[in-house]
Design a protein around this motif. Structure first.
Motif, PDB file in Angstrom:
ATOM      1  N   LEU A  16     -16.044 -11.361 -13.187  1.00 51.07           N
ATOM      2  CA  LEU A  16     -15.958 -10.262 -12.227  1.00 51.07           C
ATOM      3  C   LEU A  16     -14.558 -10.145 -11.616  1.00 51.07           C
ATOM      4  O   LEU A  16     -14.142  -9.055 -11.220  1.00 51.07           O
ATOM      5  CB  LEU A  16     -16.995 -10.460 -11.125  1.00 51.07           C
ATOM      6  N   ARG A  17     -13.835 -11.249 -11.573  1.00 51.58           N
ATOM      7  CA  ARG A  17     -12.477 -11.228 -11.026  1.00 51.58           C
ATOM      8  C   ARG A  17     -11.442 -10.792 -12.057  1.00 51.58           C
ATOM      9  O   ARG A  17     -10.314 -10.461 -11.687  1.00 51.58           O
ATOM     10  CB  ARG A  17     -12.102 -12.623 -10.502  1.00 51.58           C
ATOM     11  N   SER A  18     -11.791 -10.835 -13.348  1.00 50.24           N
ATOM     12  CA  SER A  18     -10.819 -10.460 -14.368  1.00 50.24           C
ATOM     13  C   SER A  18     -10.501  -8.971 -14.236  1.00 50.24           C
ATOM     14  O   SER A  18     -11.405  -8.143 -14.068  1.00 50.24           O
ATOM     15  CB  SER A  18     -11.347 -10.781 -15.769  1.00 50.24           C
ATOM     16  N   PRO A  19      -9.228  -8.587 -14.314  1.00 49.35           N
ATOM     17  CA  PRO A  19      -8.840  -7.202 -14.021  1.00 49.35           C
ATOM     18  C   PRO A  19      -9.378  -6.170 -14.992  1.00 49.35           C
ATOM     19  O   PRO A  19      -9.493  -5.004 -14.635  1.00 49.35           O
ATOM     20  CB  PRO A  19      -7.307  -7.252 -14.068  1.00 49.35           C
ATOM     21  N   ASP A  20      -9.738  -6.581 -16.195  1.00 51.14           N
ATOM     22  CA  ASP A  20     -10.196  -5.624 -17.209  1.00 51.14           C
ATOM     23  C   ASP A  20     -11.683  -5.729 -17.493  1.00 51.14           C
ATOM     24  O   ASP A  20     -12.152  -5.253 -18.531  1.00 51.14           O
ATOM     25  CB  ASP A  20      -9.403  -5.842 -18.509  1.00 51.14           C
ATOM     26  N   HIS A  21     -12.438  -6.357 -16.592  1.00 54.92           N
ATOM     27  CA  HIS A  21     -13.876  -6.471 -16.849  1.00 54.92           C
ATOM     28  C   HIS A  21     -14.542  -5.093 -16.800  1.00 54.92           C
ATOM     29  O   HIS A  21     -14.033  -4.154 -16.170  1.00 54.92           O
ATOM     30  CB  HIS A  21     -14.534  -7.428 -15.848  1.00 54.92           C
ATOM     31  N   VAL A  22     -15.684  -4.993 -17.464  1.00 55.13           N
ATOM     32  CA  VAL A  22     -16.406  -3.721 -17.564  1.00 55.13           C
ATOM     33  C   VAL A  22     -17.862  -3.947 -17.161  1.00 55.13           C
ATOM     34  O   VAL A  22     -18.523  -4.842 -17.701  1.00 55.13           O
ATOM     35  CB  VAL A  22     -16.348  -3.155 -19.001  1.00 55.13           C
ATOM     36  N   ARG A  23     -18.356  -3.160 -16.231  1.00 50.12           N
ATOM     37  CA  ARG A  23     -19.762  -3.231 -15.833  1.00 50.12           C
ATOM     38  C   ARG A  23     -20.562  -2.239 -16.656  1.00 50.12           C
ATOM     39  O   ARG A  23     -20.205  -1.057 -16.769  1.00 50.12           O
ATOM     40  CB  ARG A  23     -19.911  -2.889 -14.346  1.00 50.12           C
ATOM     41  N   VAL A  24     -21.671  -2.707 -17.248  1.00 49.80           N
ATOM     42  CA  VAL A  24     -22.563  -1.850 -18.023  1.00 49.80           C
ATOM     43  C   VAL A  24     -23.992  -2.228 -17.660  1.00 49.80           C
ATOM     44  O   VAL A  24     -24.502  -3.275 -18.081  1.00 49.80           O
ATOM     45  CB  VAL A  24     -22.356  -2.021 -19.540  1.00 49.80           C
ATOM     46  N   GLY A  25     -24.651  -1.384 -16.871  1.00 50.58           N
ATOM     47  CA  GLY A  25     -26.011  -1.705 -16.454  1.00 50.58           C
ATOM     48  C   GLY A  25     -26.064  -3.088 -15.818  1.00 50.58           C
ATOM     49  O   GLY A  25     -25.237  -3.412 -14.960  1.00 50.58           O
ATOM     50  N   PRO A  26     -27.019  -3.942 -16.254  1.00 45.82           N
ATOM     51  CA  PRO A  26     -27.125  -5.276 -15.660  1.00 45.82           C
ATOM     52  C   PRO A  26     -26.234  -6.311 -16.344  1.00 45.82           C
ATOM     53  O   PRO A  26     -26.556  -7.507 -16.365  1.00 45.82           O
ATOM     54  CB  PRO A  26     -28.609  -5.610 -15.868  1.00 45.82           C
TER      55      PRO A  26
END
Length: 257
Positions: A16-26
């Motif tokens: 979650l702290r990584s700058p390029d993370h991606v949230r997709v649903g759960p």
């Protein structure tokens, strides 16, 4: 909190702290744009997630858009409904890897290795040398991607550890401990150059990384060994099993099947 849950929380927090993370649903995808290695690109479900088929479709589509293999790493007990849903969607279990951990009181001294010098990289040339050892040690060819050295730089500058081991000035091994979260750090990317294997360098380097992480305030260092032989090396310096992690992916040929 049980140690395996502690470890999973650490991995998810770093994602979650990584700058390029991606949230997709759960799910949250740990995406490394400069590092295509599959172990550097994976998703973790939210705790207790129960994904619907449409959410899995969205997850697969997100990986496709990022030009990465759809892949997850997580503790099955963290989200019990996720593995059956992934298998039904065509994913294949890569392996069920043991999680090992060590606390300061449990670290054991390794056998000494004649002529071995371990130091934290400081110059670009030293980080590049460490990254090359890792790249070749994990079966790569040519030069490593930029993300390999960048991971080491981030670890070294943000409270983790990076190390380059040399013998007679020649790079012999490299590895690091990740940025700590709540006193936990992951020992990762440990590799020994082919010409220097079976001399005890892996154990010595692992102990050095672990001891340095403890000196910098970590209360636990954890890792995922590559196989049973590697697990025995870590066990010899005090690492013990605390759980099991699922590594699962969707082969490109099966996507959309």
């Amino acid at each position: 909190m049980p140690m395996d849950v502690d470890v999973q929380t650490h991995a998810r927090t770093l994602t979650l702290r990584s700058p390029d993370h991606v949230r997709v649903g759960p799910f949250v995808i740990r995406y490394n744009p400069d590092w295509s290695l599959k172990y550097a690109n994976y998703a973790i479900p939210d705790q207790g997630a129960e994904p619907a088929p449409g959410e899995l479709d969205a997850l697969i589509a997100a990986f496709r858009e990022l030009d990465r293999m759809p892949r997850l790493e997580f503790l099955p007990t963290w989200a019990p409904a996720v593995e059956p849903a992934l298998l039904a969607a065509g994913f294949t279990v890569e392996n069920r890897a043991p999680l090992l951990a060590c606390a300061p009181g449990g670290l054991l001294p390794p056998k000494p290795v004649d002529g071995l010098v371990m130091a934290e990289p400081a110059t670009d040339a030293e980080f590049d040398a460490a990254a090359l050892v890792q790249h070749l040690g994990y079966g790569g060819t040519g030069q490593p991607e930029a993300g390999t050295a960048e991971w080491l730089r981030t670890a070294a500058s943000d409270g983790g550890v990076a190390a380059l081991a040399t013998i007679g000035g020649t790079p012999a091994g490299a590895g690091g401990c990740s940025v700590p979260v709540d006193g936990l750090s992951e020992l990762a990317g440990l590799a020994v150059s082919e010409d220097f294997r079976r001399r005890g360098i892996g154990a010595a380097l692992s102990a050095h990384l672990t001891e340095t992480a403890f000196a910098r305030g970590c209360r636990v260092v954890w890792l995922e060994p590559g196989d049973a032989d590697v697990e025995r090396i870590y066990a010899s310096i005090g690492y013990r099993r605390v759980g099991e992690k699922l590594n699962i992916s969707l082969d490109p040929e099966r996507e959309g099947a």
